[in-house]
Design an enzyme around this catalytic site. Structure first.
Site, PDB file in Angstrom:
ATOM      1  N   ASP A  36      29.779  34.960  38.719  1.00  0.00           N
ATOM      2  CA  ASP A  36      30.731  34.168  38.473  1.00  0.00           C
ATOM      3  C   ASP A  36      30.486  32.763  39.288  1.00  0.00           C
ATOM      4  O   ASP A  36      30.610  31.505  39.020  1.00  0.00           O
ATOM      5  CB  ASP A  36      31.789  34.481  38.992  1.00  0.00           C
ATOM      6  CG  ASP A  36      32.268  35.761  38.050  1.00  0.00           C
ATOM      7  OD1 ASP A  36      33.590  35.624  37.121  1.00  0.00           O
ATOM      8  OD2 ASP A  36      31.500  36.678  38.169  1.00  0.00           O
TER       9      ASP A  36
ATOM     10  N   GLU B 196      37.175  27.980  37.009  1.00  0.00           N
ATOM     11  CA  GLU B 196      38.268  29.276  37.347  1.00  0.00           C
ATOM     12  C   GLU B 196      38.021  29.514  39.136  1.00  0.00           C
ATOM     13  O   GLU B 196      38.987  29.717  39.694  1.00  0.00           O
ATOM     14  CB  GLU B 196      37.656  30.295  36.663  1.00  0.00           C
ATOM     15  CG  GLU B 196      38.269  31.751  37.214  1.00  0.00           C
ATOM     16  CD  GLU B 196      38.305  33.030  36.340  1.00  0.00           C
ATOM     17  OE1 GLU B 196      37.329  33.024  35.250  1.00  0.00           O
ATOM     18  OE2 GLU B 196      38.742  33.916  36.843  1.00  0.00           O
TER      19      GLU B 196
ATOM     20  N   ASP C 266      33.372  35.010  31.580  1.00  0.00           N
ATOM     21  CA  ASP C 266      34.565  35.570  30.986  1.00  0.00           C
ATOM     22  C   ASP C 266      34.319  37.176  30.801  1.00  0.00           C
ATOM     23  O   ASP C 266      33.305  37.460  29.992  1.00  0.00           O
ATOM     24  CB  ASP C 266      34.986  34.872  29.817  1.00  0.00           C
ATOM     25  CG  ASP C 266      36.527  35.374  29.229  1.00  0.00           C
ATOM     26  OD1 ASP C 266      37.119  35.826  29.954  1.00  0.00           O
ATOM     27  OD2 ASP C 266      36.393  35.703  28.050  1.00  0.00           O
TER      28      ASP C 266
ATOM     29  N   ASP D 231      40.388  30.383  29.999  1.00  0.00           N
ATOM     30  CA  ASP D 231      40.057  31.379  29.063  1.00  0.00           C
ATOM     31  C   ASP D 231      40.324  31.100  27.625  1.00  0.00           C
ATOM     32  O   ASP D 231      39.426  31.332  26.757  1.00  0.00           O
ATOM     33  CB  ASP D 231      41.062  32.616  29.246  1.00  0.00           C
ATOM     34  CG  ASP D 231      40.528  33.322  30.476  1.00  0.00           C
ATOM     35  OD1 ASP D 231      39.396  33.687  30.802  1.00  0.00           O
ATOM     36  OD2 ASP D 231      41.343  33.470  31.455  1.00  0.00           O
TER      37      ASP D 231
ATOM     38  N   THR E 141      34.728  39.566  33.593  1.00  0.00           N
ATOM     39  CA  THR E 141      33.873  39.690  34.827  1.00  0.00           C
ATOM     40  C   THR E 141      34.186  41.598  34.932  1.00  0.00           C
ATOM     41  O   THR E 141      33.106  42.001  35.502  1.00  0.00           O
ATOM     42  CB  THR E 141      34.441  39.112  35.949  1.00  0.00           C
ATOM     43  OG1 THR E 141      34.359  37.717  35.785  1.00  0.00           O
ATOM     44  CG2 THR E 141      33.797  39.530  37.167  1.00  0.00           C
TER      45      THR E 141
HETATM   46  P1  AMP Z   1      40.953  40.468  28.881  1.00  0.00           P
HETATM   47  O1  AMP Z   1      41.391  40.567  27.427  1.00  0.00           O
HETATM   48  O2  AMP Z   1      41.911  41.667  29.733  1.00  0.00           O
HETATM   49  O3  AMP Z   1      39.708  40.823  29.173  1.00  0.00           O
HETATM   50  O4  AMP Z   1      41.489  39.300  29.617  1.00  0.00           O
HETATM   51  C1  AMP Z   1      40.905  37.913  28.937  1.00  0.00           C
HETATM   52  C2  AMP Z   1      40.812  36.960  30.388  1.00  0.00           C
HETATM   53  O5  AMP Z   1      42.229  36.989  30.834  1.00  0.00           O
HETATM   54  C3  AMP Z   1      39.782  37.638  31.567  1.00  0.00           C
HETATM   55  O6  AMP Z   1      39.294  36.383  31.891  1.00  0.00           O
HETATM   56  C4  AMP Z   1      40.675  38.118  32.247  1.00  0.00           C
HETATM   57  O7  AMP Z   1      40.128  37.982  33.556  1.00  0.00           O
HETATM   58  C5  AMP Z   1      42.185  37.240  32.282  1.00  0.00           C
HETATM   59  N1  AMP Z   1      43.190  38.339  32.576  1.00  0.00           N
HETATM   60  C6  AMP Z   1      44.140  38.737  31.518  1.00  0.00           C
HETATM   61  N2  AMP Z   1      44.951  39.503  32.283  1.00  0.00           N
HETATM   62  C7  AMP Z   1      44.860  39.201  33.593  1.00  0.00           C
HETATM   63  C8  AMP Z   1      45.460  40.103  34.648  1.00  0.00           C
HETATM   64  N3  AMP Z   1      46.428  40.636  34.520  1.00  0.00           N
HETATM   65  N4  AMP Z   1      44.963  39.471  35.908  1.00  0.00           N
HETATM   66  C9  AMP Z   1      43.995  38.697  36.158  1.00  0.00           C
HETATM   67  N5  AMP Z   1      43.125  38.218  34.911  1.00  0.00           N
HETATM   68  C10 AMP Z   1      43.700  38.496  33.750  1.00  0.00           C
HETATM   69 MG    MG Z   2      38.105  34.508  31.891  1.00  0.00          MG
HETATM   70 MG    MG Z   3      35.950  34.099  34.609  1.00  0.00          MG
END
Ligand code: AMP
Ligand code: MG
Ligand code: MG
Length: 306
Positions: free
Chosen positions: A49, A72, A118, A245, A120
């Site tokens: 990242d 980010e 995206d 995102d 991670t």
């Molecule tokens: P995901 O669908 O959970 O992979 O989330 C999509 C993006 O939103 C990724 O970059 C995640 O890190 C971020 N994200 C979603 N929910 C959270 C959370 N509760 N805390 C931190 N990042 C989140």
């Molecule tokens: Mg992301």
């Molecule tokens: Mg990221």
């Protein structure tokens, strides 16, 4: 180099994302991910990242010093190794005609949103095709263009397959670098988070009456599933996603006629002062967006304040 600025920034972003993808692959190959916990154990940062963001932001800023670039990761300022600076362009993008409405856009009018990696959490768990590099371009507060690079595309396809791909799009022009497809008739495939779920998220997915649910990581990855006909809707009824995102995925989805909003149906704004958090979730579909929007339960809406 001449030609409309929007195309030059996008073509640079396309090449810069390829370089970032190389860094993401090389950190994994070297094996030391250098994981740092940010807000909590589901919010991680790795060496990939950090390096990818340094490479992307430095490369774009050197070429286009008047852009506003928002990444980010919170990184200390400092010299970036010249080896990490990418000077090239994606020639394929430069070969297109710029839509008339963007022909005279100036550098200082663009805001670039960068998610260097995206997915991670999934990267650290070896779910490699969930990972993307996202560079979104906004003009007058709207996501107009974007690049989604998938560094590990084809990683399970065996020897001979080219690993990685770049999907890019511009409003008024379309999206490129993938094979468009639709979900088979009669299927309602909902894609949602795998690592950031909670009861409100699950209840909203259920309310869509899905035939299938795909729980996968990454906002970029989920929008790729939509445009490739592997999912019908992306439903995430929670805060957590940020502007970096959604900017590139939204621009690409909108460039092919889809729609991405928050859970109330509000469009996102991407001007430089906007708050980073998408507090009211994400709802997106390539077709039949209205079907899904109509099924968001009142309790979901009440739980998510814009
Ligand atoms: P995901 O669908 O959970 O992979 O989330 C999509 C993006 O939103 C990724 O970059 C995640 O890190 C971020 N994200 C979603 N929910 C959270 C959370 N509760 N805390 C931190 N990042 C989140
Ligand atoms: Mg992301
Ligand atoms: Mg990221």
């Amino acid at each position: 180099m001449s030609g409309p600025l929007v195309l030059r920034v996008l073509a640079s972003a396309g090449r810069v994302a390829e370089r970032a993808a190389e860094l993401v692959r090389s950190v994994l190959r070297a094996g030391d991910l250098g994981i740092v916990i940010k807000e909590n154990v589901n919010d991680l940062q790795t060496k990939a990242d950090r390096l990818a963001q340094q490479s992307i932001c430095t490369s774009l800023a050197l070429k286009f010093p008047k852009l506003t670039i928002i990444g980010e990761e919170d990184l200390p300022p400092g010299e970036v190794d010249a080896q990490m600076v990418e000077h090239g362009f994606m020639e394929e993008i430069l070969g297109h005609k710029c839509p008339a409405e963007y022909e005279n856009v100036k550098e200082e009018e663009l805001v670039v949103w960068v998610d260097p990696l995206d997915g991670t959490k999934e990267y650290t768990e070896g779910l490699l095709d969930n990972v993307t590099v996202l560079i979104g371009i906004a003009y007058k507060g709207k996501a107009i263009a974007g690049v989604i690079n998938q560094p590990f595309f084809n990683y399970q396809a065996g020897e001979g397959a080219t690993m990685g791909r770049t999907v890019w799009g511009l409003l008024g022009l379309g999206a490129f670098g993938y094979v468009p497809a639709s979900v088979p008739a009669g299927k309602r495939v909902i894609t949602t988070t795998r690592s950031h779920s909670n009861p409100v998220v699950s209840a909203c997915v259920d309310a869509m009456e899905p035939t299938d649910v795909l729980r996968v990581g990454g906002a970029g990855n989920k929008v790729l599933l939509l445009i490739e006909g592997k999912a019908s809707a992306y439903v995430f009824a929670s805060l957590g996603c940020k502007k970096w995102d959604t900017c590139a995925p939204e621009a690409i989805l909108h460039a092919v006629g889809g729609k991405l909003t928050d859970m109330h149906g509000n469009s996102f704004e991407y001007h430089k002062e906007v708050k980073h958090m998408n507090s009211a979730g994400v709802l997106a579909a390539l077709t039949d967006y209205e079907y899904y929007a109509a099924r968001v339960p009142p309790t979901t809406k009440a739980a998510l304040k814009p």
